[in-house]
Write an enzyme that holds these catalytic residues in place. Structure first.
Site, PDB file in Angstrom:
ATOM      1  N   LYS A  31       0.821  -1.209   0.000  1.00 38.02           N
ATOM      2  CA  LYS A  31       0.000   0.000   0.000  1.00 38.02           C
ATOM      3  C   LYS A  31       0.864   1.272   0.000  1.00 38.02           C
ATOM      4  CE  LYS A  31      -3.847  -2.325   2.333  1.00 38.02           C
ATOM      5  NZ  LYS A  31      -4.869  -2.244   3.390  1.00 38.02           N
ATOM      6  N   HIS A  38      -1.998  -5.521   1.667  1.00 36.77           N
ATOM      7  CA  HIS A  38      -3.245  -6.281   1.561  1.00 36.77           C
ATOM      8  C   HIS A  38      -2.893  -7.707   1.170  1.00 36.77           C
ATOM      9  CE1 HIS A  38      -7.194  -7.652   0.262  1.00 36.77           C
ATOM     10  NE2 HIS A  38      -6.574  -8.154  -0.799  1.00 36.77           N
ATOM     11  N   ASN A  51      -1.823   0.005   6.948  1.00 32.56           N
ATOM     12  CA  ASN A  51      -1.316  -1.289   7.430  1.00 32.56           C
ATOM     13  C   ASN A  51      -0.405  -1.989   6.421  1.00 32.56           C
ATOM     14  OD1 ASN A  51      -3.291  -2.049   5.658  1.00 32.56           O
ATOM     15  ND2 ASN A  51      -4.424  -3.346   7.062  1.00 32.56           N
ATOM     16  N   PHE A  73     -15.714   3.463   6.975  1.00 31.84           N
ATOM     17  CA  PHE A  73     -14.318   3.770   6.669  1.00 31.84           C
ATOM     18  C   PHE A  73     -14.002   3.732   5.176  1.00 31.84           C
ATOM     19  CE2 PHE A  73     -14.320  -0.861   7.685  1.00 31.84           C
ATOM     20  CZ  PHE A  73     -13.748  -1.373   6.538  1.00 31.84           C
ATOM     21  N   GLU A 118      -9.698 -11.324  -6.881  1.00 35.34           N
ATOM     22  CA  GLU A 118      -8.839 -10.132  -6.847  1.00 35.34           C
ATOM     23  C   GLU A 118      -7.748 -10.176  -7.931  1.00 35.34           C
ATOM     24  OE1 GLU A 118      -7.502 -10.026  -2.782  1.00 35.34           O
ATOM     25  OE2 GLU A 118      -9.514  -9.592  -2.016  1.00 35.34           O
ATOM     26  N   TYR A 171     -12.667  -3.760  -3.130  1.00 35.20           N
ATOM     27  CA  TYR A 171     -13.223  -3.623  -1.774  1.00 35.20           C
ATOM     28  C   TYR A 171     -14.743  -3.670  -1.792  1.00 35.20           C
ATOM     29  CZ  TYR A 171      -8.634  -2.330   0.216  1.00 35.20           C
ATOM     30  OH  TYR A 171      -7.325  -2.338   0.660  1.00 35.20           O
TER      31      TYR A 171
HETATM   32  P1  AMP Z   1      -9.751  -6.294   4.645  1.00 39.50           P
HETATM   33  O1  AMP Z   1     -10.890  -6.668   3.766  1.00 39.50           O
HETATM   34  O2  AMP Z   1      -9.779  -6.909   5.998  1.00 39.50           O
HETATM   35  O3  AMP Z   1      -8.422  -6.402   3.923  1.00 39.50           O
HETATM   36  O4  AMP Z   1      -9.935  -4.754   4.980  1.00 39.50           O
HETATM   37  C1  AMP Z   1      -9.685  -3.831   3.981  1.00 39.50           C
HETATM   38  C2  AMP Z   1      -8.865  -2.705   4.464  1.00 39.50           C
HETATM   39  O5  AMP Z   1      -9.734  -1.736   4.999  1.00 39.50           O
HETATM   40  C3  AMP Z   1      -7.880  -3.003   5.583  1.00 39.50           C
HETATM   41  O6  AMP Z   1      -6.684  -3.532   5.113  1.00 39.50           O
HETATM   42  C4  AMP Z   1      -7.698  -1.643   6.180  1.00 39.50           C
HETATM   43  O7  AMP Z   1      -6.772  -0.864   5.429  1.00 39.50           O
HETATM   44  C5  AMP Z   1      -9.079  -1.051   6.028  1.00 39.50           C
HETATM   45  N1  AMP Z   1      -9.889  -1.229   7.232  1.00 39.50           N
HETATM   46  C6  AMP Z   1     -10.460  -2.358   7.700  1.00 39.50           C
HETATM   47  N2  AMP Z   1     -11.137  -2.125   8.827  1.00 39.50           N
HETATM   48  C7  AMP Z   1     -11.009  -0.794   9.084  1.00 39.50           C
HETATM   49  C8  AMP Z   1     -11.475   0.076  10.085  1.00 39.50           C
HETATM   50  N3  AMP Z   1     -12.237  -0.375  11.091  1.00 39.50           N
HETATM   51  N4  AMP Z   1     -11.124   1.370  10.019  1.00 39.50           N
HETATM   52  C9  AMP Z   1     -10.362   1.826   8.997  1.00 39.50           C
HETATM   53  N5  AMP Z   1      -9.885   1.058   8.000  1.00 39.50           N
HETATM   54  C10 AMP Z   1     -10.200  -0.236   8.039  1.00 39.50           C
END
Ligand code: AMP
Length: 132
Positions: free
Chosen positions: A9, A115, A112, A57, A126, A49
């Site tokens: 990222k 991904h 973070n 968010f 994806e 996403y």
């Molecule tokens: P994931 O599908 O788990 O990969 O989530 C997608 C991305 O959304 C994560 O890698 C974070 O960068 C972001 N994300 C997930 N949960 C949160 C949250 N509660 N607040 C802000 N960003 C989030």
């Protein structure tokens, strides 16, 4: 052998950790099968996403993912989907286990560093979005 999608990222690209992160995957026996550096766009992020579009968010996540270049990789290996998830650590960087990519190079739940696909179905979906 299975394939998974990893995105380095904008935060980790800006902090110059592309090489460090790729080395971690390679040192764990995984192979980089395909890789490109690019700017994401809203259309790709909307597909990628899709399960988060209605979350609070999402706008901030899109803004972050558009804030700089990303590196998109197809990674292959035995158990690659789960292996990558273990190497990456949990989503929230502040809670990620010591030595994981997110512990080393991420800063919070949004910034973070990487991904990794959640499962094999998501990995194929994806990979088709980013490498079609
Ligand atoms: P994931 O599908 O788990 O990969 O989530 C997608 C991305 O959304 C994560 O890698 C974070 O960068 C972001 N994300 C997930 N949960 C949160 C949250 N509660 N607040 C802000 N960003 C989030």
């Amino acid at each position: 052998m299975v394939k998974t999608l990893v995105i380095i990222k904008p935060d980790a690209v800006k902090s110059k950790h592309i090489g460090d992160i790729i080395s971690i995957y390679e040192n764990n026996g995984l192979s980089i099968e395909n890789m490109k550096m690019m700017y994401a766009n809203e259309e790709l992020l909307k597909k990628h996403y899709e399960e988060h579009i209605d979350k609070s968010f999402y706008p901030s996540l899109v803004e972050f993912m558009l804030s700089g270049k990303i590196v998109v990789m197809e990674i292959m290996g035995e158990d690659a989907v789960d292996k990558v998830r273990e190497i990456n650590g949990v989503t929230d960087s502040t809670k990620a286990e010591k030595g994981t990519v997110r512990n080393l190079y991420g800063s919070d739940i949004q910034k973070n560093a990487v991904h990794g696909s959640a499962d094999i179905i998501d990995a194929n979906r994806e990979l088709n979005i980013w490498f079609k």
